[in-house]
Write an enzyme that holds these catalytic residues in place. Structure first.
Site, mmCIF file in Angstrom:
data_model
loop_
_atom_site.group_PDB
_atom_site.id
_atom_site.type_symbol
_atom_site.label_atom_id
_atom_site.label_comp_id
_atom_site.label_asym_id
_atom_site.label_seq_id
_atom_site.Cartn_x
_atom_site.Cartn_y
_atom_site.Cartn_z
ATOM 1 N N TRP A 335 -19.995 5.192 5.415
ATOM 2 C CA TRP A 335 -18.801 5.868 5.977
ATOM 3 C C TRP A 335 -18.487 6.139 7.279
ATOM 4 O O TRP A 335 -17.601 5.803 7.896
ATOM 5 C CB TRP A 335 -18.719 7.217 5.194
ATOM 6 C CG TRP A 335 -17.405 8.007 5.129
ATOM 7 C CD1 TRP A 335 -16.868 8.087 4.026
ATOM 8 C CD2 TRP A 335 -16.737 8.628 6.188
ATOM 9 N NE1 TRP A 335 -15.557 8.752 4.379
ATOM 10 C CE2 TRP A 335 -15.227 9.158 5.633
ATOM 11 C CE3 TRP A 335 -16.820 8.746 7.567
ATOM 12 C CZ2 TRP A 335 -14.525 9.712 6.487
ATOM 13 C CZ3 TRP A 335 -15.774 9.325 8.328
ATOM 14 C CH2 TRP A 335 -14.748 9.843 7.788
ATOM 15 N N TYR A 339 -15.834 4.615 9.848
ATOM 16 C CA TYR A 339 -14.998 5.657 10.610
ATOM 17 C C TYR A 339 -15.164 5.301 12.331
ATOM 18 O O TYR A 339 -13.879 5.421 12.905
ATOM 19 C CB TYR A 339 -15.501 6.917 10.366
ATOM 20 C CG TYR A 339 -14.612 8.017 11.068
ATOM 21 C CD1 TYR A 339 -13.623 8.588 10.467
ATOM 22 C CD2 TYR A 339 -14.936 8.391 12.221
ATOM 23 C CE1 TYR A 339 -12.728 9.419 11.055
ATOM 24 C CE2 TYR A 339 -14.117 9.718 12.786
ATOM 25 C CZ TYR A 339 -13.081 10.195 12.340
ATOM 26 O OH TYR A 339 -12.439 11.105 13.009
ATOM 27 N N ASP A 355 -15.406 6.812 0.335
ATOM 28 C CA ASP A 355 -15.087 8.141 0.735
ATOM 29 C C ASP A 355 -14.517 8.704 -0.630
ATOM 30 O O ASP A 355 -13.716 8.477 -1.080
ATOM 31 C CB ASP A 355 -14.012 7.988 1.877
ATOM 32 C CG ASP A 355 -13.523 9.380 1.991
ATOM 33 O OD1 ASP A 355 -14.202 10.222 3.027
ATOM 34 O OD2 ASP A 355 -12.563 10.127 1.332
#
Length: 405
Positions: A335, A339, A355
């Site tokens: 994640w 990001y 997510d």
């Protein structure tokens, strides 16, 4: 192509060669040349030269900077090359260009003020609101119309201020700083921060008819993915945001800055500190800031890796390689890696399929498996990052996502 263009924006061909640039993006120099000619109609060197000239002309006509400083800021290796290039293209020397600009009534700014264009539409309000909720205390300040922040690049430190000029389809950027101003690098970073190089038509063509993200895109004309001015800063902010609220992560970031950042000599507009460098953060004492032991170790490990060069947060490798490198660091999972790739490295296809919030929206309220979401997102390539941002705008999603970074 996208990675090479971002590196050219940051000055990769001001001193380096096309061969070195091609090696950084993982292809041969001839292949890179062919791709540029095919898609842009010009060689990499010609593209770099054109961008140097455009910035130089803007600085000549809109500022009172000495020509020697303009030449350096625009990426020319000598004043002679700067003068020759300006005369060849504009049929006037720099002094004549400046006099003509003054005669036409164009004022030269005391500080450096530039206009950076974009393809409309541009949802300024949405981008500003996103950045406002995540502004790092002391380093960033956002109000209803303006984004401000401190910067440290090379030997220069200072502040920038960004406002919107919708009638000109541009952002106005004011730069105040000490030392030789790295104007070109600042321009490249502001463009990435506000995603000014996005092509709304291409994004709409790819996502507009999709049954899940299409209706959301129709309600978000001018969508942009808010980026990052400083990749290391964003990566630290992402780690701090794991499993906490946006407000909580912002509070922690402010504490880290107060503890290990460098105070500005003359604070103003709520800007008080420079964000700590990797070296500063790696040796900082972060105890007593409200961080868990694991989070503190993750921050220190990331800072040490960036300080040593083991982790380079630069757009020089593919999305897959960037993610693979990041997840080797303690405390950084898929994640966080996606990001960081999306916002810090400008990878439009980054997509954190694990997510929880994205999985829940894609499943109509019931989370689907990450693999199922990955299969669904194949239709959104190469703009999966924009699709993720559209899905993240779902009400209450902030509390169910894997991170509130």
């Amino acid at each position: 192509m996208a990675r090479a263009l971002r590196m050219i924006e940051e000055g990769a061909l001001d001193e380096g060669s096309v061969e070195q640039l091609a090696a950084r993006v993982g292809i041969g120099a001839r292949q890179l040349h062919r791709l540029f000619v095919k898609h842009l109609g010009a060689s990499p060197q010609a593209v770099a030269g054109n961008r140097r000239l455009l910035l130089a002309k803007q600085l000549i006509t809109e500022t009172e900077l000495p020509f020697s400083e303009i030449a350096a800021a625009a990426g020319f290796q000598s004043l002679r090359r700067f003068n020759d290039a300006v005369r060849t293209v504009y049929r006037r020397n720099p002094s004549e260009l400046r006099r003509a600009s003054k005669a036409s009534g164009t004022p030269a700014a005391a500080a450096i003020s530039l206009r950076l264009g974009y393809r409309p539409p541009f949802d300024w309000a949405r981008v500003l609101a996103y950045l406002a909720g995540r502004a790092i205390p002391g380093v960033e300040q956002v109000d209803a119309e303006t984004y401000r922040r401190t910067y440290r690049l090379g030997g220069s430190t200072g502040t920038i201020e960004v406002t919107h000029q919708p009638d000109r389809h541009a952002l106005s950027v004011r730069i105040d700083g000490a030392g030789a101003l790295p104007v070109r690098q600042i321009v490249a970073r502001v463009r990435r921060l506000f995603d000014l190089d996005a092509d709304p038509a291409a994004i709409t063509a790819a996502l507009g008819d999709d049954p899940i993200v299409g209706p959301r895109l129709a309600q978000a004309r001018g969508l942009r993915v808010p980026g990052a001015f400083e990749p290391f800063e964003l990566a630290i902010r992402a780690v701090l945001g794991q499993q906490v609220s946006v407000k909580g992560a912002t509070t922690l970031a402010g504490r880290v800055v107060q503890r290990s950042g460098t105070p500005l000599p003359s604070p103003r507009n709520g800007l008080t500190h420079l964000f700590p460098s990797p070296e500063e953060l790696a040796r900082a004492d972060l105890s007593g800031l409200g961080l868990t032991t694991g989070r503190e170790q993750a921050l220190k490990g990331l800072a040490a890796a960036c300080a040593s060069g083991a982790c380079e947060l630069k757009p020089s490798v593919s999305l897959e390689e960037s993610v693979a490198r990041l997840v080797t660091l303690p405390g950084i999972g898929e994640w966080t890696a996606h990001y960081v790739a999306l916002r810090a490295l400008g990878e439009p296809d980054a997509f954190p399929s694990a997510d929880l919030g994205l999985r829940k929206v894609a499943g109509g309220g019931v989370p689907i498996a990450p693999r199922a979401l990955e299969r669904m997102a194949e239709a959104w390539r190469p703009w999966r990052g924009y699709a993720a941002l559209l899905l993240w705008t779902e009400p209450m999603l902030e509390r169910t996502s894997s991170s509130a970074a």
